[in-house]
Scaffold this active site. Structure first.
Site, PDB file in Angstrom:
ATOM      1  N   CYS A  57       0.825  -1.215   0.000  1.00 23.51           N
ATOM      2  CA  CYS A  57       0.000   0.000   0.000  1.00 23.51           C
ATOM      3  C   CYS A  57       0.857   1.262   0.000  1.00 23.51           C
ATOM      4  CB  CYS A  57      -0.951  -0.051   1.180  1.00 23.51           C
ATOM      5  SG  CYS A  57      -1.523   1.532   1.770  1.00 23.51           S
ATOM      6  N   CYS A  60       0.207   3.873   2.720  1.00 27.04           N
ATOM      7  CA  CYS A  60       0.758   3.499   4.024  1.00 27.04           C
ATOM      8  C   CYS A  60       2.217   3.926   4.091  1.00 27.04           C
ATOM      9  CB  CYS A  60       0.647   2.001   4.249  1.00 27.04           C
ATOM     10  SG  CYS A  60      -1.011   1.362   4.040  1.00 27.04           S
TER      11      CYS A  60
END
Ligand SMILES: *[C@@H]1O[C@H](CO)[C@@H](O)[C@H](O)[C@H]1NC(C)=O
Ligand SMILES: *[C@@H]1O[C@H](CO)[C@@H](O)[C@H](O)[C@H]1NC(C)=O
Length: 413
Positions: A57, A60
């Site tokens: 991700c 993230c």
């Protein structure tokens, strides 16, 4: 044809993923923060703000440095709030426990109660959330000085005034749920300035926009819904997260709604036009005025120039009585149009990859194409087995949504 649709979807998702991962900047986070060693430690901590991430991700990874700062800053402030993070793809039990759906998911656990964070992923936003949820549910203002101090710090401030009562019980249960969005205070009558007139006690008052409104059970409905509607200032800077939260907070028209047009609308201004461009699927001239229906993503544009207050009121009344035409919306055709628009924006916004590293660019495009071709071949060859790919699709769709959020700066999870 479902197969074709899935193929097209996958194509754009793969393109997005490829383009995004090129620009990713990975920073290593050191593990000096508390509560990083898994389930048991996290649950033992009294108050913890947690980030669930997935290794793939991008958002993230972008959050990592911010997360690190938050950890060290809360520690140096002597805050009781611990900061942790957890890889949701390996700690699946924990992720399930917290019902993590998208990444990064930011949550807080306080004495076994979970709170979701849905604001902008900025240090200030998350710190404020940690401070708000980590502290007492209802903060007592014991002096006029404390009241003034709180007034200076908060644009919108809810205060319960009076002794223990049924209303206070309702206030506390509303706070339990809405503390993720706003602060809750309580005070005695003598702490409030003399100029504040309260028809009766106990009372719940909201101070905002240089004035105050008192909750009236008969005309305002349920206390929780009233707080949810009133927690926004009358006119303020709005970002896409706030706009989404406004949509979630429910209809601002209560049955006994004010006859004043202005109480039927939230007012605000947005910096930059990216979000609105995404909504209208075009280039908006800045500055311009637009009314959005938060229930269905429809929008209204003034029929002519808005130069006087009269023009504005006529326009707003036109929106309410239906004489101004509504554009856009969230119908199936609009969604497809938006999907195509987003894909177009993504491709035109990211050409540096192609101009700076044409070979890499070709590889990035060619590789997903190959995967796609194989997928389409398998998919069309054995349609009955399509459902086997479900788990893969879930992951890819999740990243597609997050990508959309970035390009159009859209709704939060
Ligand atoms: C937090 O979000 C998850 C999924 O998005 C949802 O299932 C859960 O009910 C939310 N929890 C609270 C306390 O709002
Ligand atoms: C906004 O959308 C909702 C849901 O579609 C609709 O019921 C409502 O009438 C719309 N409001 C206006 C002012 O058009």
């Amino acid at each position: 044809d479902v197969c074709l649709f899935v193929c097209l979807l996958l194509l754009s998702v793969l393109l997005c993923v490829a383009l995004v991962s090129v620009s990713a900047f990975v920073e290593e986070l050191d593990d000096s923060v508390c509560c990083m060693k898994g389930v048991y430690c996290v649950l033992l901590c009294d108050v913890v703000v947690l980030q669930f991430y997935a290794p793939w991700c991008t958002f993230c990874k972008q959050l990592d440095p911010v997360w690190h700062q938050i950890g060290s800053e809360l520690k140096s402030l002597g805050s009781p709030v611990n900061v942790g993070k957890s890889d949701a793809t390996t700690n699946t039990g924990l992720a399930k426990e917290f019902r993590v759906r998208g990444y990064p998911a930011i949550l807080m656990l306080k004495k076994g109660v979970k709170y979701n964070y849905s604001g902008p992923r900025t240090k200030d936003g998350i710190m404020d959330f940690a401070h708000r949820v980590g502290g007492p549910l209802i903060r007592s203002l014991s002096s006029l000085q404390l009241f003034q101090h709180a007034m200076n710090r908060h644009d919108v401030m809810f205060v319960y005034v009076g002794a223990t009562s049924q209303l206070k019980g309702n206030y506390a249960s509303a706070a339990e749920e809405l503390i993720v969005h706003t602060y809750f205070f309580s005070a005695t009558r003598d702490v409030l300035p003399k100029a504040v007139a309260l028809p009766s006690l106990p009372a719940v008052v909201v101070f905002k926009d240089g004035t105050y409104f008192t909750y009236n059970e008969e005309s305002d409905g349920e206390l929780k819904s009233w707080i949810n509607r009133e927690r926004f200032p009358m006119y303020f800077k709005i970002d896409s997260y706030t706009l989404y939260a406004m949509g979630e907070s429910g209809n601002i028209n209560t049955p006994q709604s004010d006859v004043n047009t202005h109480r039927n609308f939230y007012f605000g201004f947005m910096e930059g036009s990216d979000y609105i461009n995404g909504l209208v699927m075009g280039e908006v001239i800045v500055p311009s005025l637009i009314v959005i229906n938060l229930s269905n993503d429809g929008y209204f544009l003034p029929p002519g120039a808005v130069e006087t207050e009269r023009h504005l009121l006529d326009f707003l009344n036109g929106v309410l009585d239906g004489s101004v035409q509504c554009h856009g919306g969230n119908s199936a055709t609009q969604r497809i149009r938006r999907f195509i628009y987003d894909a177009k924006v993504t491709l035109t916004v990211s050409p540096p990859v192609f101009s700076q590293a044409p070979l890499l660019g070709c590889f990035l495009v060619g590789f997903p194409f190959t995967i796609l071709a194989i997928f389409c071949y398998l998919c069309c060859k054995a349609r009955s087995n399509v459902s086997d790919d479900d788990t893969d699709n879930v992951v890819l769709l999740a990243s597609s949504q997050q990508h959309r959020k970035k390009t159009t700066n859209k709704k939060s999870d």
